[in-house]
Design a protein around this motif. Structure first.
Motif, PDB file in Angstrom:
ATOM      1  N   CYS A 211       0.109   7.023  -8.033  1.00  0.00           N
ATOM      2  CA  CYS A 211       0.472   5.653  -7.664  1.00  0.00           C
ATOM      3  C   CYS A 211       1.986   5.503  -7.642  1.00  0.00           C
ATOM      4  CB  CYS A 211      -0.136   4.656  -8.655  1.00  0.00           C
ATOM      5  SG  CYS A 211       0.157   2.929  -8.209  1.00  0.00           S
TER       6      CYS A 211
ATOM      7  N   ALA B 124       3.179   5.985   6.492  1.00  0.00           N
ATOM      8  CA  ALA B 124       2.427   4.989   5.729  1.00  0.00           C
ATOM      9  C   ALA B 124       1.295   4.456   6.588  1.00  0.00           C
ATOM     10  CB  ALA B 124       3.356   3.849   5.303  1.00  0.00           C
TER      11      ALA B 124
ATOM     12  N   VAL C  88      -1.726   1.342   6.821  1.00  0.00           N
ATOM     13  CA  VAL C  88      -2.250   0.069   6.321  1.00  0.00           C
ATOM     14  C   VAL C  88      -3.445  -0.324   7.185  1.00  0.00           C
ATOM     15  CG1 VAL C  88       0.004  -0.721   5.503  1.00  0.00           C
ATOM     16  CG2 VAL C  88      -0.747  -1.336   7.788  1.00  0.00           C
TER      17      VAL C  88
ATOM     18  N   THR D 238      -8.073   1.703  -3.502  1.00  0.00           N
ATOM     19  CA  THR D 238      -6.633   1.863  -3.702  1.00  0.00           C
ATOM     20  C   THR D 238      -5.985   0.520  -3.984  1.00  0.00           C
ATOM     21  OG1 THR D 238      -6.690   3.657  -2.107  1.00  0.00           O
ATOM     22  CG2 THR D 238      -4.525   2.818  -2.710  1.00  0.00           C
TER      23      THR D 238
ATOM     24  N   ILE E 218       0.294   0.966  -3.651  1.00  0.00           N
ATOM     25  CA  ILE E 218       0.653   2.030  -2.705  1.00  0.00           C
ATOM     26  C   ILE E 218       0.646   3.365  -3.451  1.00  0.00           C
ATOM     27  CG2 ILE E 218       2.439   2.933  -1.169  1.00  0.00           C
ATOM     28  CD1 ILE E 218       3.408   0.108  -0.694  1.00  0.00           C
ATOM     29  N   TRP E 219      -0.110   4.314  -2.914  1.00  0.00           N
ATOM     30  CA  TRP E 219      -0.202   5.650  -3.508  1.00  0.00           C
ATOM     31  C   TRP E 219       0.584   6.641  -2.667  1.00  0.00           C
ATOM     32  CZ3 TRP E 219      -3.540   7.509  -7.671  1.00  0.00           C
ATOM     33  CH2 TRP E 219      -4.071   6.451  -8.422  1.00  0.00           C
TER      34      TRP E 219
ATOM     35  N   LEU F 229       1.968   7.742   2.353  1.00  0.00           N
ATOM     36  CA  LEU F 229       1.780   6.507   1.586  1.00  0.00           C
ATOM     37  C   LEU F 229       0.488   5.838   2.032  1.00  0.00           C
ATOM     38  CD1 LEU F 229       5.409   5.023   1.665  1.00  0.00           C
ATOM     39  CD2 LEU F 229       4.382   6.515  -0.066  1.00  0.00           C
ATOM     40  N   ASP F 230      -0.463   5.766   1.128  1.00  0.00           N
ATOM     41  CA  ASP F 230      -1.742   5.106   1.398  1.00  0.00           C
ATOM     42  C   ASP F 230      -1.734   3.768   0.675  1.00  0.00           C
ATOM     43  OD1 ASP F 230      -4.282   4.589   2.251  1.00  0.00           O
ATOM     44  OD2 ASP F 230      -5.271   5.859   0.764  1.00  0.00           O
ATOM     45  N   THR F 231      -2.069   2.707   1.395  1.00  0.00           N
ATOM     46  CA  THR F 231      -1.988   1.364   0.819  1.00  0.00           C
ATOM     47  C   THR F 231      -3.374   0.806   0.515  1.00  0.00           C
ATOM     48  OG1 THR F 231      -2.064   0.297   2.987  1.00  0.00           O
ATOM     49  CG2 THR F 231       0.099   0.912   2.125  1.00  0.00           C
TER      50      THR F 231
ATOM     51  N   ILE G 250       2.616  -5.771   0.611  1.00  0.00           N
ATOM     52  CA  ILE G 250       2.197  -4.376   0.773  1.00  0.00           C
ATOM     53  C   ILE G 250       2.469  -3.926   2.206  1.00  0.00           C
ATOM     54  CG2 ILE G 250       0.215  -2.821   0.796  1.00  0.00           C
ATOM     55  CD1 ILE G 250       1.102  -3.543  -1.996  1.00  0.00           C
TER      56      ILE G 250
ATOM     57  N   ALA H 153       5.258  -1.080   3.359  1.00  0.00           N
ATOM     58  CA  ALA H 153       4.853   0.078   4.162  1.00  0.00           C
ATOM     59  C   ALA H 153       5.764   0.223   5.378  1.00  0.00           C
ATOM     60  CB  ALA H 153       3.397  -0.059   4.595  1.00  0.00           C
TER      61      ALA H 153
ATOM     62  N   SER I  93       8.575   3.500   5.560  1.00  0.00           N
ATOM     63  CA  SER I  93       8.069   4.592   6.396  1.00  0.00           C
ATOM     64  C   SER I  93       8.960   4.874   7.594  1.00  0.00           C
ATOM     65  CB  SER I  93       6.654   4.261   6.884  1.00  0.00           C
ATOM     66  OG  SER I  93       6.674   3.127   7.734  1.00  0.00           O
TER      67      SER I  93
END
Length: 543
Positions: free
Chosen positions: A12, A42, A44, A75, A78-79, A96-98, A115, A119, A123
Motif C-alpha cells: 500500500c 496508474a 482507476v 483495494t 492506492i497500492w 499503481l492500482d487504485t 484518488i 492517480a 502517473s
C-alpha cells in the motif's frame, strides 16, 4: 534499485481509511531506493471491473494486486508494485492500482475524486477501466475528470488557465471490458481508437443538456491530447466469468488473451518516463516527494498544486545537490591538499579546482534553481569551507614550525640552562649561535605559510632570556675591566717599585764608586810622593 530489493508483491502506497489518506512509510522507503527513471502506470475505474487483473499482467504475474470474485471491493487507497521495466533497460515500472470508485460500502465517496486526482498527478500513463461500452452512463461515471480543475492547480496564480493542465497530465488509455458489440459504424469496421473518438465527439448546441453531455468529453480532450482505447471481449462465459482472474490463459478466450497481450505490449512500448514541469525526469525519490507533497496538501485541506510540488521537489533535490557538492569538495580537498602548503596561492589554486568540480556536481544534480538561490548558497558554503581549510593550513603550519623550532633550538636552550653564555662576551656568542640556528631553520622545507610568523613568535618568547644574557654579559664585562685595570695598576706600581729599587741600587753603586774614586784620589798624593821618592832613589843610584 538493487536487484535484491525488487518487490515480490505490491504494498500500500496511500491508505484510505475512514476517509483519511495516509502515505505508508514502507512504500516511500522502497521508492527512496529507486535511482532509475520511473514509468508510472496508474489505473482507476469502478470497483469490480477487473483493474487488478490488468495490473498483475503488466507486472508479469498472475496474482499480486488484490483480486476478488465477489461484489466486495478489495483495494482501499492506492497500492504500488515496482518491477524492472520489461522493455526499457535501467528503468523501473511503477504500477499503481487504485480502490474501486463508487464503492457502496464506503458510504461517503468524497475521497474518490482525490484518488482519481492522485492517480492523474502521479502517473505518466493513466488507465481508465470501464465495463460494457463507452456510453453516456460511462461518461457520467467519469465525472471525476470534470472536477479536476476544482481539485488541482497547476500554479499559485490567482487566475489560472485550465489549458495548462495538458502540459502536466499523463497519456490517457481507456480500457473497455466485456465489450460485446461489433466495432462497426454504418456497417464499416472501425478501430478501437476511432470508437473512442466517436464516443468523445461533442454535440452542437448551448442547452444545459448539451453542456452536461459535452463537459466530460471536453475535459478529456483538453487534459489528455494523447488518447488510446482498448476493448476486451469477455474473458470466458458462464460461472467461470466470475473466476476468470484466477484462470490460466489456456482456460480463457483466445481473443481476450490476445487483447490483453496487445494492451500490455502497448503500455510497455509507449508509456513515457514520468516527468515534471521543465522536462525533469522522475526517479523513485522524486516520486516519493510528489506523493508526500500532494497527500499533505489534500489532508491539510489545500488543493494539490503541481507547481508547488515541483518547487518542493526542487527544494529537496537542490538541498541534496548542495550537500553532495560540498561532500565532493571536502573529499577532493582532503585528497589533494598536503598540509601545510608552502604558499597560500598553492592552497587557493587547489580550492579553485575543487570548487569548480563541486559546482559541476551541483549543476548535474540540481534543477529549477530559481534565481540561482541554491547555487549561491553553495558558493557561500564553499567560501566558508575554503576559509576553514585556510585556517587549518595556518594551524598545521604553525604547529609544524613550533615542533621544528623546538628541535632546532634545543641545544641553544640547553646551553642557556647550563650557563654556557653566562660569561663576559657570552651575549655575542649567544647571538652568533642563535643566527646560525635561524639560518638552519630557514633551510628546512615544508614549513608552510606560518614559517616566518612562528619564528618571530618564538624569538619574541625568548627575548627575556636574551636580555638576561646581555645584562649578565655587560655586568661580567664591567667587572672584568675593573679587575684588569686593578691588575694594570698593580703591575704599574710593582714596575715603579722595581724601577725605584733599581735606581736606588744604581745610585748606591755610583756612591760607592764615587767614594772609591774619592778614596783613590786621597791616595794619589801619597802614591805620587812615593813614586817621586822611588825615582829619586833610582836617580841617586845612577849618580
Amino acid at each position: 534499485m538493487a536487484t535484491d530489493l525488487w518487490m515480490p508483491a505490491p504494498i500500500c502506497l496511500i491508505e484510505n481509511s475512514k476517509g483519511q489518506l495516509t502515505v505508508k512509510q514502507e512504500a516511500v522507503q522502497v521508492l527512496a531506493t529507486i535511482t532509475q527513471p520511473v514509468v508510472v502506470v496508474a489505473i482507476v475505474g469502478l470497483y469490480r471491473t477487473g483493474k487488478s487483473y490488468l495490473m498483475n499482467k503488466l507486472a508479469g504475474q498472475r496474482s499480486g494486486f488484490s483480486l476478488g470474485s465477489t461484489v466486495q471491493s478489495h483495494t482501499k487507497g492506492i497500492w504500488m508494485w515496482c518491477v524492472p521495466h520489461p522493455k526499457k533497460p535501467n528503468h523501473t515500472l511503477v504500477l499503481l492500482d487504485t480502490e474501486g470508485l463508487g464503492d457502496v460500502e464506503k458510504g461517503d465517496n468524497k475521497n474518490d475524486t482525490w484518488i482519481f486526482a492522485l492517480a492523474v498527478l502521479l502517473s505518466s500513463t493513466f488507465v481508465y477501466n470501464s465495463m460494457g461500452t463507452i456510453n453516456q452512463q460511462a461518461m457520467d461515471q467519469l465525472h471525476y475528470v470534470t472536477e479536476l480543475t476544482q481539485r488541482v492547480r497547476v500554479s499559485t496564480a490567482e487566475v489560472e488557465d485550465s489549458t495548462n493542465f495538458v502540459n502536466f497530465f499523463p497519456d490517457f488509455v481507456w480500457t473497455v471490458r466485456d465489450f460485446t458489440l461489433e466495432l462497426k459504424i454504418n456497417g464499416q469496421p472501425i478501430t478501437s481508437d476511432e470508437y473512442l473518438e466517436k464516443a468523445l465527439k461533442l454535440k452542437e448546441g448551448t442547452s444545459d443538456g448539451v453542456h452536461m453531455f459535452n463537459l466530460p468529453r471536453q475535459c478529456i480532450h483538453q487534459f489528455f491530447p494523447k488518447k488510446k482505447c482498448f476493448i476486451f471481449e469477455p474473458p470466458t462465459h458462464g460461472k467461470k466469468l466470475a473466476q476468470h482472474e484466477k484462470l490460466h490463459d489456456s482456460e480463457l478466450e483466445a481473443d481476450f488473451v490476445e487483447q490483453t497481450e496487445t494492451f500490455c505490449s502497448y503500455i510497455f512500448q509507449h508509456s513515457k518516463v514520468k516527468t515534471v514541469h521543465g522536462g525533469i525526469t522522475v526517479n523513485g525519490p522524486r516520486l516519493e516527494i510528489l506523493v508526500l507533497t500532494y497527500v499533505k496538501a489534500i489532508t491539510s485541506g489545500d488543493m494539490p498544486c503541481m507547481e508547488n510540488a515541483v518547487l518542493a521537489l526542487a527544494q529537496i533535490e537542490n538541498s541534496a545537490a548542495v550537500q553532495k557538492a560540498l561532500t565532493h569538495y571536502e573529499e577532493m580537498m582532503k585528497q589533494r591538499v598536503q598540509f601545510p602548503t608552502d604558499t597560500l596561492r598553492e592552497l587557493l589554486d587547489i580550492h579553485a579546482t575543487c570548487e569548480r568540480e563541486a559546482t559541476e556536481v551541483f549543476i548535474k544534480d540540481s534543477f529549477k534553481d530559481v534565481d540561482q538561490k541554491f547555487q549561491k548558497e553553495l558558493m557561500s558554503q564553499l567560501e566558508a569551507r575554503r576559509d576553514a581549510f585556510c585556517n587549518q593550513n595556518l594551524n598545521e603550519s604553525a604547529q609544524c614550525c613550533r615542533v621544528l623550532l623546538q628541535d632546532i633550538f634545543r641545544p641553544l636552550e640547553e646551553g642557556v640552562k647550563q650557563g654556557a653564555f653566562s660569561k663576559p662576551g657570552g651575549y655575542g656568542f649567544f647571538l652568533q649561535k642563535k643566527q646560525e640556528l635561524i639560518v638552519k631553520y630557514s633551510q628546512q622545507p615544508k614549513k608552510g605559510v606560518q614559517a616566518e610568523e612562528t619564528l618571530q613568535e618564538y624569538l619574541k618568547s625568548k627575548e627575556d632570556i636574551a636580555k638576561t644574557i646581555e645584562h649578565t654579559d655587560q655586568a661580567l664585562t664591567a667587572k672584568e675591566k675593573e679587575i684588569v685595570a686593578e691588575r694594570t695598576r698593580a703591575q704599574a706600581a710593582e714596575a715603579a717599585s722595581r724601577q725605584l729599587e733599581e735606581l736606588q741600587k744604581r745610585d748606591q753603586k755610583i756612591q760607592e764608586q764615587k767614594k772609591s774614586h774619592l778614596d783613590d784620589l786621597k791616595e794619589v798624593p801619597a802614591r805620587v810622593e812615593a813614586e817621586v821618592n822611588r825615582w829619586r832613589k833610582r836617580v841617586r843610584k845612577l849618580f
